[in-house]
Design a protein around this motif. Sequence first.
Motif, PDB file in Angstrom:
ATOM      1  N   ARG A 160       1.650  -6.611   1.207  1.00 43.61           N
ATOM      2  CA  ARG A 160       2.350  -5.681   0.318  1.00 43.61           C
ATOM      3  C   ARG A 160       1.429  -5.290  -0.826  1.00 43.61           C
ATOM      4  O   ARG A 160       0.895  -6.149  -1.529  1.00 43.61           O
ATOM      5  CB  ARG A 160       3.606  -6.356  -0.213  1.00 43.61           C
ATOM      6  N   VAL A 161       1.243  -3.987  -1.014  1.00 45.18           N
ATOM      7  CA  VAL A 161       0.431  -3.464  -2.105  1.00 45.18           C
ATOM      8  C   VAL A 161       1.379  -2.806  -3.100  1.00 45.18           C
ATOM      9  O   VAL A 161       2.047  -1.820  -2.773  1.00 45.18           O
ATOM     10  CB  VAL A 161      -0.595  -2.426  -1.581  1.00 45.18           C
ATOM     11  N   GLN A 162       1.455  -3.383  -4.289  1.00 47.51           N
ATOM     12  CA  GLN A 162       2.342  -2.836  -5.324  1.00 47.51           C
ATOM     13  C   GLN A 162       1.752  -1.537  -5.842  1.00 47.51           C
ATOM     14  O   GLN A 162       0.553  -1.461  -6.132  1.00 47.51           O
ATOM     15  CB  GLN A 162       2.478  -3.859  -6.450  1.00 47.51           C
ATOM     16  N   LEU A 163       2.582  -0.500  -5.960  1.00 47.50           N
ATOM     17  CA  LEU A 163       2.143   0.798  -6.467  1.00 47.50           C
ATOM     18  C   LEU A 163       2.755   1.034  -7.838  1.00 47.50           C
ATOM     19  O   LEU A 163       3.738   0.400  -8.214  1.00 47.50           O
ATOM     20  CB  LEU A 163       2.569   1.912  -5.509  1.00 47.50           C
ATOM     21  N   ASN A 208       5.120   2.364 -10.348  1.00 49.74           N
ATOM     22  CA  ASN A 208       6.487   2.836 -10.121  1.00 49.74           C
ATOM     23  C   ASN A 208       6.801   4.156 -10.820  1.00 49.74           C
ATOM     24  O   ASN A 208       7.911   4.658 -10.722  1.00 49.74           O
ATOM     25  CB  ASN A 208       7.518   1.765 -10.496  1.00 49.74           C
ATOM     26  N   THR A 243      12.875   0.747   3.127  1.00 52.30           N
ATOM     27  CA  THR A 243      11.512   0.927   3.618  1.00 52.30           C
ATOM     28  C   THR A 243      11.551   1.969   4.726  1.00 52.30           C
ATOM     29  O   THR A 243      12.515   2.046   5.483  1.00 52.30           O
ATOM     30  CB  THR A 243      10.896  -0.379   4.170  1.00 52.30           C
ATOM     31  N   GLU A 276      10.363  -0.539  -8.461  1.00 59.70           N
ATOM     32  CA  GLU A 276       9.288  -0.984  -7.570  1.00 59.70           C
ATOM     33  C   GLU A 276       9.025   0.064  -6.495  1.00 59.70           C
ATOM     34  O   GLU A 276       9.958   0.618  -5.924  1.00 59.70           O
ATOM     35  CB  GLU A 276       9.665  -2.276  -6.835  1.00 59.70           C
ATOM     36  N   TRP A 281       6.176   0.150  -3.141  1.00 61.73           N
ATOM     37  CA  TRP A 281       5.100  -0.601  -2.497  1.00 61.73           C
ATOM     38  C   TRP A 281       4.730   0.037  -1.169  1.00 61.73           C
ATOM     39  O   TRP A 281       5.479   0.800  -0.584  1.00 61.73           O
ATOM     40  CB  TRP A 281       5.500  -2.057  -2.285  1.00 61.73           C
ATOM     41  N   SER A 331       2.985  -1.206   2.569  1.00 66.41           N
ATOM     42  CA  SER A 331       2.590  -2.318   3.424  1.00 66.41           C
ATOM     43  C   SER A 331       1.848  -1.765   4.635  1.00 66.41           C
ATOM     44  O   SER A 331       2.462  -1.147   5.515  1.00 66.41           O
ATOM     45  CB  SER A 331       3.820  -3.105   3.900  1.00 66.41           C
TER      46      SER A 331
END
Length: 116
Positions: free
Chosen positions: A30-33, A35, A86, A105, A107, A109
């Motif tokens: 998971r790559v947090q982006l 927000n 998702t 949030e 994210w 993936s």
Amino acid sequence: MLKALVQLFAEKFLVSKKEWVGHQAMPSNRVQLDNSLTLYVAPCDGWIGLYGNSAPYMDTIILSSGSIIARFATTQSNSNDKTSFTLPIAKGQKFQIVSAKGVTEIWFSPANGSAN
């Protein structure tokens, strides 16, 4: 005889790879982006996710060659209610937040089989 042998080999090979092939589309990490973004272009195949407040309305789309190919939209009357989802996204496709308030949030993936 040779044809039957080749067919047997192909069947055994394909059966043994079936689980591996299916696993390639699953998320790997998971790559947090940020927000606050409203547009994201997928660097590889994977999944895009969002969590936040959808009151009164949330609308998100995935675009490919200018056409909407996936959409998630929802409404809620209570500002305390949260929405999470998702969506699959392919390399080069654009994820766009058309309307949303209170996104906490976002994210991405990457898929196991994508070139990271």
